[in-house]
Write an enzyme that holds these catalytic residues in place. Structure first.
Site, short mmCIF file in Angstrom:
data_model
loop_
_atom_site.label_atom_id
_atom_site.label_comp_id
_atom_site.label_asym_id
_atom_site.label_seq_id
_atom_site.Cartn_x
_atom_site.Cartn_y
_atom_site.Cartn_z
N CYS A 155 0.81 -1.22 0.00
CA CYS A 155 0.00 0.00 0.00
C CYS A 155 0.85 1.27 0.00
CB CYS A 155 -0.94 0.00 1.19
SG CYS A 155 -2.04 -1.41 1.18
N HIS B 219 -3.68 7.06 2.99
CA HIS B 219 -4.01 5.77 2.39
C HIS B 219 -5.41 5.40 2.87
CE1 HIS B 219 -4.10 1.74 1.10
NE2 HIS B 219 -3.87 1.20 2.29
N ASN C 286 -10.18 -0.14 -0.43
CA ASN C 286 -8.73 -0.06 -0.26
C ASN C 286 -8.08 -0.53 -1.56
OD1 ASN C 286 -6.03 -0.51 0.31
ND2 ASN C 286 -6.39 -1.45 2.31
O1 UT7 Z 1 -4.03 -1.40 3.59
C1 UT7 Z 1 -2.97 -1.87 4.28
C2 UT7 Z 1 -3.13 -2.22 5.66
N1 UT7 Z 1 -4.38 -2.76 6.02
C3 UT7 Z 1 -5.08 -2.20 6.97
O2 UT7 Z 1 -4.70 -1.15 7.44
C4 UT7 Z 1 -6.30 -2.91 7.48
C5 UT7 Z 1 -6.32 -2.88 8.96
N2 UT7 Z 1 -7.39 -3.61 9.58
C6 UT7 Z 1 -8.69 -3.27 9.48
O3 UT7 Z 1 -9.07 -2.38 8.78
C7 UT7 Z 1 -9.67 -4.01 10.38
O4 UT7 Z 1 -8.96 -4.80 11.30
C8 UT7 Z 1 -10.66 -4.91 9.60
C9 UT7 Z 1 -11.67 -4.03 8.89
C10 UT7 Z 1 -9.93 -5.79 8.64
C11 UT7 Z 1 -11.44 -5.78 10.60
O5 UT7 Z 1 -12.09 -4.98 11.56
P1 UT7 Z 1 -11.93 -5.31 13.11
O6 UT7 Z 1 -12.78 -4.36 13.81
O7 UT7 Z 1 -10.47 -5.30 13.44
O8 UT7 Z 1 -12.56 -6.75 13.23
P2 UT7 Z 1 -11.91 -8.09 13.76
O9 UT7 Z 1 -10.97 -8.68 12.78
O10 UT7 Z 1 -11.41 -7.90 15.17
O11 UT7 Z 1 -13.20 -9.00 13.85
C12 UT7 Z 1 -14.31 -8.69 14.70
C13 UT7 Z 1 -15.44 -9.65 14.41
C14 UT7 Z 1 -15.01 -11.10 14.35
O12 UT7 Z 1 -16.07 -11.89 14.87
P3 UT7 Z 1 -16.02 -12.40 16.40
O13 UT7 Z 1 -14.78 -13.24 16.52
O14 UT7 Z 1 -15.98 -11.17 17.25
O15 UT7 Z 1 -17.30 -13.17 16.53
C15 UT7 Z 1 -14.89 -11.39 12.90
O16 UT7 Z 1 -15.08 -12.75 12.57
O17 UT7 Z 1 -15.98 -9.35 13.12
C16 UT7 Z 1 -16.00 -10.55 12.33
N3 UT7 Z 1 -15.83 -10.18 10.93
C17 UT7 Z 1 -16.87 -9.87 10.13
N4 UT7 Z 1 -18.19 -9.79 10.37
C18 UT7 Z 1 -18.97 -9.41 9.34
C19 UT7 Z 1 -14.69 -10.11 10.22
N5 UT7 Z 1 -14.95 -9.75 8.96
C20 UT7 Z 1 -16.30 -9.58 8.89
C21 UT7 Z 1 -17.17 -9.20 7.86
N6 UT7 Z 1 -18.50 -9.13 8.13
N7 UT7 Z 1 -16.74 -8.88 6.61
#
Ligand code: UT7
Length: 322
Positions: free
Chosen positions: A113, A249, A279
């Site tokens: 990125c 970004h 993204n």
């Molecule tokens: O571009 C280069 C670098 N990349 C980034 O900067 C991305 C950085 N990370 C993020 O933007 C976020 O971490 C994400 C958007 C990828 C994820 O958001 P989060 O708030 O960190 O969610 P998480 O991974 O902690 O997951 C929370 C919950 C989980 O369920 P449980 O275990 O709490 O029951 C996931 O399974 O959300 C669930 N989950 C989803 N639910 C609905 C993960 N993806 C999804 C989804 N829809 N698409």
């Protein structure tokens, strides 16, 4: 002393728009979750017969028109991309041929990125150092080709697109400073597992797609971006609040809000495109820049801070007077 400046910008987004609602049918997700956790509402996806080169070419042509330059003027090409058409010839060479640019340095670099920020930092050195007079700098991606469309933790995030700028010499900055960094110890948090040398073997279970430990990436991204904006301000004796526009970004609205808070910037001084673009990795910063230049928000003389963070981890910033 000679400096460099951005003389023109361009972008290209493929026609096909994929909405959150469409994703609800593909994986176990919801429009509400995607909006709340990322800020993304839709993203563009390249057509079957479109490659990263096609996207890059359109963005490059727009930037050239905006700068009033033709193929005969360009004497340096650098493309940030993680999704090149082929391993080699590099995407810079393919773009050079497509545009009809004569012999000159032409290369692609892979910094995920941060690819465009790295490319812009390098182009600045060549132009301000007198080794190039008209650099074409591109960030272009077809991330949809390396996305696992059954993995809800990644497929709701990424999109395709390309952004480009023309960098030319100037008597005054222009590009004021570029800060590039990386820390390979984070290689296992965000990666694509295979390549020409590390080929997929029958016993490999990982999908040939982007793998991301999103939550861990998120935490490092927030801390690292706060630190790179601090570094950029300190290096230029600037106070918080002195930047006119932040062009971040476009990974996650919550990461962007944290960076804006660090800079004491209201969100209406932050260029946001992630709701419409998702993204797009190396393409996100030059596309956001182009959007705000073309809609008249960014004006000549404005002080801009561009920043990015991505796989590697890599990160960087460019401070410039537009
Ligand atoms: O571009 C280069 C670098 N990349 C980034 O900067 C991305 C950085 N990370 C993020 O933007 C976020 O971490 C994400 C958007 C990828 C994820 O958001 P989060 O708030 O960190 O969610 P998480 O991974 O902690 O997951 C929370 C919950 C989980 O369920 P449980 O275990 O709490 O029951 C996931 O399974 O959300 C669930 N989950 C989803 N639910 C609905 C993960 N993806 C999804 C989804 N829809 N698409």
């Amino acid at each position: 002393m000679r400096y460099s400046r951005i003389a023109g910008t361009g972008r290209y987004l493929p026609e096909r728009v994929l909405t959150n609602t469409e994703l609800e049918v593909m994986v176990d997700t919801s429009d509400e979750w995607i909006r709340a956790r990322t800020g993304i509402e839709r993203r563009h996806i390249a057509a079957e017969d479109q490659t990263t080169l096609d996207l890059a070419e359109q963005a490059a042509r727009q930037a050239m028109t905006a700068a009033g330059v033709g193929p005969a003027d360009i004497d340096f090409i650098v493309v940030g991309t993680t999704t090149p058409d082929v391993v080699f010839p590099n995407l810079g060479c393919l773009l050079q041929e497509r545009l009809g640019v004569a012999a000159c340095p032409a290369f692609a670099l892979e910094a995920a990125c941060s690819g465009f920020i790295y490319a812009l930092g390098i182009a600045d050195r060549f132009v301000s150092g007198g080794m190039a007079r008209c650099a074409l700098v591109v960030g272009a991606e077809t991330l949809s080709r390396i996305t696992d469309w059954t993995d809800r933790s990644t497929c709701v995030i990424f999109g395709d697109g390309a952004g480009a700028v023309i960098v030319q010499p100037a008597d005054e900055p222009g590009i004021i400073s570029a800060h590039l960094a990386a820390d390979g110890r984070y290689k296992d948090l965000l990666y694509f597992p295979y390549g020409p040398s590390r080929r997929r073997r029958p016993e490999d279970t990982e999908t040939a797609a982007i793998h991301m430990r999103g939550n861990e990436v998120f935490k490092v991204a927030v801390k690292t971006l706060e630190s790179i904006v601090d570094t950029t301000l300190a290096a230029n004796n600037l106070e918080r609040g002195q930047i006119d526009w932040l062009i971040p970004h476009q990974a996650n609205i919550r990461i962007i809000q944290a960076t804006a808070r660090r800079l004491d910037m209201p969100m209406d001084k932050v260029v946001l495109t992630l709701m419409d673009h998702g993204n797009t990795s190396a393409a996100s910063v030059p596309m956001a820049l182009d959007v705000a230049v073309r809609d008249g928000r960014i004006k000549r003389g404005d002080l801009l801070l561009l920043e990015a963070f991505g796989g590697g981890f890599t990160w960087g910033s460019v401070l410039l007077r537009y």
